[in-house]
Design a protein around this motif. Structure first.
Motif, short mmCIF file in Angstrom:
data_model
loop_
_atom_site.label_atom_id
_atom_site.label_comp_id
_atom_site.label_asym_id
_atom_site.label_seq_id
_atom_site.Cartn_x
_atom_site.Cartn_y
_atom_site.Cartn_z
N ASN A 104 0.85 -1.18 0.00
CA ASN A 104 0.00 0.00 0.00
C ASN A 104 0.89 1.23 0.00
O ASN A 104 1.84 1.32 0.78
CB ASN A 104 -0.87 -0.03 1.27
CG ASN A 104 -2.06 0.89 1.17
OD1 ASN A 104 -2.72 0.95 0.13
ND2 ASN A 104 -2.33 1.63 2.22
N LEU A 105 0.60 2.17 -0.90
CA LEU A 105 1.39 3.39 -0.93
C LEU A 105 0.80 4.37 0.08
O LEU A 105 -0.42 4.49 0.19
CB LEU A 105 1.37 4.02 -2.33
CG LEU A 105 1.86 3.11 -3.47
CD1 LEU A 105 1.95 3.92 -4.77
CD2 LEU A 105 3.22 2.50 -3.14
N THR A 106 1.67 5.07 0.81
CA THR A 106 1.16 6.00 1.81
C THR A 106 1.04 7.42 1.25
O THR A 106 0.56 8.31 1.94
CB THR A 106 2.07 6.02 3.05
OG1 THR A 106 3.42 6.27 2.64
CG2 THR A 106 2.02 4.69 3.79
N ASN A 107 1.51 7.63 0.01
CA ASN A 107 1.32 8.95 -0.60
C ASN A 107 0.58 8.85 -1.94
O ASN A 107 0.70 9.73 -2.78
CB ASN A 107 2.67 9.67 -0.78
CG ASN A 107 3.58 8.97 -1.79
OD1 ASN A 107 3.37 7.80 -2.11
ND2 ASN A 107 4.57 9.69 -2.28
N ASP A 127 -4.08 2.28 -5.75
CA ASP A 127 -2.84 3.06 -5.68
C ASP A 127 -1.81 2.58 -6.71
O ASP A 127 -0.95 3.33 -7.14
CB ASP A 127 -2.25 3.06 -4.26
CG ASP A 127 -2.07 1.68 -3.67
OD1 ASP A 127 -2.47 0.69 -4.33
OD2 ASP A 127 -1.54 1.58 -2.56
N LYS A 155 5.93 6.44 -1.77
CA LYS A 155 6.26 6.07 -0.39
C LYS A 155 5.30 4.98 0.04
O LYS A 155 4.15 4.96 -0.37
CB LYS A 155 6.06 7.28 0.54
CG LYS A 155 7.02 8.41 0.30
CD LYS A 155 7.56 8.92 1.62
CE LYS A 155 8.70 9.89 1.47
NZ LYS A 155 9.43 9.82 0.22
N GLY A 156 5.79 4.08 0.85
CA GLY A 156 4.89 3.04 1.35
C GLY A 156 5.53 1.69 1.28
O GLY A 156 6.75 1.55 1.22
N TYR A 158 5.75 -1.77 -0.80
CA TYR A 158 5.41 -2.33 -2.11
C TYR A 158 6.36 -3.43 -2.52
O TYR A 158 7.56 -3.27 -2.51
CB TYR A 158 5.37 -1.25 -3.20
CG TYR A 158 6.53 -0.30 -3.20
CD1 TYR A 158 7.65 -0.55 -3.97
CD2 TYR A 158 6.51 0.85 -2.43
CE1 TYR A 158 8.73 0.32 -3.99
CE2 TYR A 158 7.59 1.74 -2.42
CZ TYR A 158 8.69 1.46 -3.21
OH TYR A 158 9.75 2.32 -3.20
N ASP A 174 10.16 -2.46 -1.51
CA ASP A 174 10.32 -1.09 -1.03
C ASP A 174 11.60 -0.98 -0.19
O ASP A 174 12.15 -1.99 0.24
CB ASP A 174 9.08 -0.66 -0.24
CG ASP A 174 8.95 -1.39 1.08
OD1 ASP A 174 9.70 -1.05 2.02
OD2 ASP A 174 8.12 -2.30 1.17
N TYR A 391 0.19 -0.21 5.46
CA TYR A 391 1.19 -0.82 4.56
C TYR A 391 0.71 -2.09 3.90
O TYR A 391 1.51 -2.97 3.58
CB TYR A 391 2.48 -1.09 5.34
CG TYR A 391 3.02 0.10 6.11
CD1 TYR A 391 3.03 1.38 5.54
CD2 TYR A 391 3.54 -0.06 7.39
CE1 TYR A 391 3.53 2.46 6.25
CE2 TYR A 391 4.05 1.03 8.11
CZ TYR A 391 4.04 2.29 7.52
OH TYR A 391 4.54 3.35 8.22
N TYR A 453 5.42 3.83 13.28
CA TYR A 453 5.31 3.66 11.82
C TYR A 453 6.64 3.97 11.14
O TYR A 453 7.11 5.11 11.20
CB TYR A 453 4.23 4.58 11.26
CG TYR A 453 2.83 4.17 11.65
CD1 TYR A 453 2.16 3.17 10.95
CD2 TYR A 453 2.17 4.77 12.72
CE1 TYR A 453 0.87 2.78 11.30
CE2 TYR A 453 0.89 4.39 13.08
CZ TYR A 453 0.24 3.39 12.37
OH TYR A 453 -1.01 3.00 12.72
N LEU A 457 3.48 8.68 6.75
CA LEU A 457 2.09 8.54 6.32
C LEU A 457 1.65 9.85 5.67
O LEU A 457 0.93 10.65 6.25
CB LEU A 457 1.21 8.18 7.52
CG LEU A 457 1.67 6.93 8.31
CD1 LEU A 457 0.83 6.72 9.55
CD2 LEU A 457 1.63 5.69 7.43
#
Ligand code: 5GP
Ligand code: SF4
Ligand code: MG
Length: 466
Positions: A104-107, A127, A155-156, A158, A174, A391, A453, A457
């Motif tokens: 999961n991408l956080t941006n 995403d 970011k995140g 992946y 990632d 994530y 974290y 985020l």
């Protein structure tokens, strides 16, 4: 989600379907495969289990080629809809591009807003599509440089597999390696090109008889083509924070991740739990399937008999993963039943992996009591789940997490158990081979338990997610 890729093996799509089947536990919402036959791409994607989507010979025959990538969907961002099924395939200026993504991408929302302003048109709410657009609009010339360019903006968490005509198959984790990705090879390819496999877990290598080569490292990109496997390191070494919850629950017990057998970690967690919070009882009973290895470890350490006090119907998917509360509640009753012959008149230690909302646990405790258990002691193989995962694991927001709002005693009461204990952070890390939870130089992500974290985020801070 589960991702799988094959490069340089005849009937790559058939192998991919098998690999996805072994990764079914990582996502049951939908499945898809994109293959490449040297000239064109072919794709098939649908909602449902791998066996339903790829069960027919004609479907597999429609996916020719010696390269293929596949994906099992477990919805975290974007709804349950066919347009949200991966791999994503796109035709752009440089030819075809297929992408499968676990994590999961956080941006993503932040990047998406900027991309839409620049004129990008999105077809899905995933995403992953942000990554495809970033690759497509990159000013670099080769798919490899474009992927590196995109990687520096996202970011995140992946683990990605991509397929392109010119650069072959690429795999990437990632910078902190939160989600898993392993490299394997088919036997018989030692002296020739091809035979390469990428998969979320080693259990997907086993099903097709591939040998495990190694884990892809955090922050590593592997480019796989006729020249073999080339590694690129766009981020340098920024540490590693593999998801600890993969060991506790998500991965299959027969997988080996980051050098550790998932099964052995789970049995050791059970042993730690028995030492930390032993209680007088007659039997140890797992909540199947996730509680099984740790219940074995618990029984072994405590000397109490391990019994199948709860029987699971295997023809229902994992309850938690079904998208709505209503289905989730229904699912629980469909999935577990109490075995009276074992439970009646007994003091029972129940072992399960986590308490999220508490609804499953409450139902199971009540069911075990209704079958005649005298006492029910719940032992949980994770610390209390107090924070959402951003994530790639679908935990609900804080207000739905039982442990975020309640004390241990309130939780015990809410699930109607005689006693309740969670593994300690130190016990959990001991089961992974550490002295305890590292105070500095953290080795794993444990944010859903600790709130620490490791990846910023961005969307949350910009109020682009709730
Ligand atoms: P609860 O008692 O909170 O309703 O449900 C917890 C149960 O959901 C556990 O038995 C766990 O095995 C199961 N579960 C299934 N999928 C997930 C998941 O993605 N995350 C968590 N934390 N638990 C899950
Ligand atoms: Fe895994 Fe929890 Fe970290 Fe999510 S927050 S990546 S589930 S350890
Ligand atoms: Mg469970």
């Amino acid at each position: 989600c589960g991702v799988f890729g094959v490069w340089g093996v005849p009937n790559a799509a058939a192998l991919t379907a098998l690999g996805l089947h072994a990764l079914q536990h990582r996502g049951q919402e939908a499945a898809g495969i994109v293959s490449f036959d040297g000239e064109s791409f072919h794709q098939h994607k649908a909602l449902g289990l791998v066996g339903d989507v790829f069960g027919s010979q004609t479907v597999i025959e429609g996916l020719p080629g010696e390269a293929a990538i596949g994906h099992n969907r477990y919805g975290t961002t974007g709804g349950t809809h066919v347009r949200n099924v991966q791999p994503i395939y796109a035709d752009y200026a440089f030819g075809g591009l297929a992408v499968a993504h676990n994590g999961n991408l956080t941006n993503a929302a932040t990047l998406r807003q900027a991309l839409v302003k620049r004129g990008c048109i999105f077809h899905s709410t995933m995403d992953t599509e942000v990554i495809v657009h970033l690759i497509a609009i990159s000013l670099y010339d080769t798919a490899i440089d474009r992927l590196m360019d995109a990687a520096k903006q996202i970011k995140g968490a992946y683990s990605l597999i991509t397929l392109t005509p010119d650069n072959g198959m690429m795999g990437m984790r990632d910078p902190l390696g939160v989600r898993p990705l392993v490299l394997g090879r088919m036997p018989g390819y030692e002296k020739k090109a091809g035979g390469w496999i990428l998969a979320s877990e080693t259990c997907a290598l086993d099903i097709i008889g591939a040998d495990y080569v190694r884990d892809i490292e955090p922050g590593e990109i592997v480019v796989i083509n006729g020249d073999g496997v080339t590694s690129l390191w766009p981020f340098g070494d920024v540490g590693r924070r593999f998801c600890i919850f993969e060991y506790i629950y998500f991965a299959r017990p027969d997988s080996v991740l980051e050098g550790q057998s998932v099964y052995e970690v789970r049995t050791r967690i059970g042993g730690e739990l028995a030492r930390e919070s032993g209680v007088e009882a007659d039997i140890v009973v797992p909540v199947p399937d996730s509680g099984v290895p740790s219940a074995i470890g618990y029984a072994h350490e405590s000397g109490l008999p391990y019994e199948m006090g709860i029987v699971r119907n295997h023809y229902v998917g994992r309850t938690f993963i079904q998208p709505t509360d209503q289905i989730r509640n229904l699912g629980v009753k469909m999935k577990h039943s109490a075995n009276k012959a074992v439970l009646e008149g007994r003091r029972v230690i129940l072992v399960d992996d986590s308490i999220v909302r508490g609804t499953t646990s409450r139902k199971i405790v009540d069911m075990v009591r209704a079958a005649g258990a005298k006492e029910v002691h719940m032992r949980i193989t994770s610390p209390p789940t107090k924070h959402p995962c951003f994530y790639g694991i679908d935990t609900p927001s804080e207000k739905h997490l039982l442990a975020a709002r309640h004390s241990l005693e309130e939780m015990r009461e809410a699930i109607n158990a005689d006693s309740l204990a969670f593994i300690s952070f130190d016990g959990l890390y001991r089961a992974l081979g550490h002295q305890g939870r590292p105070v500095a130089n953290h080795t794993n992500c444990d944010a859903c338990f600790s709130g620490d974290y490791p990846i910023s985020l961005v969307d949350k801070e910009g109020k682009l997610v709730q």
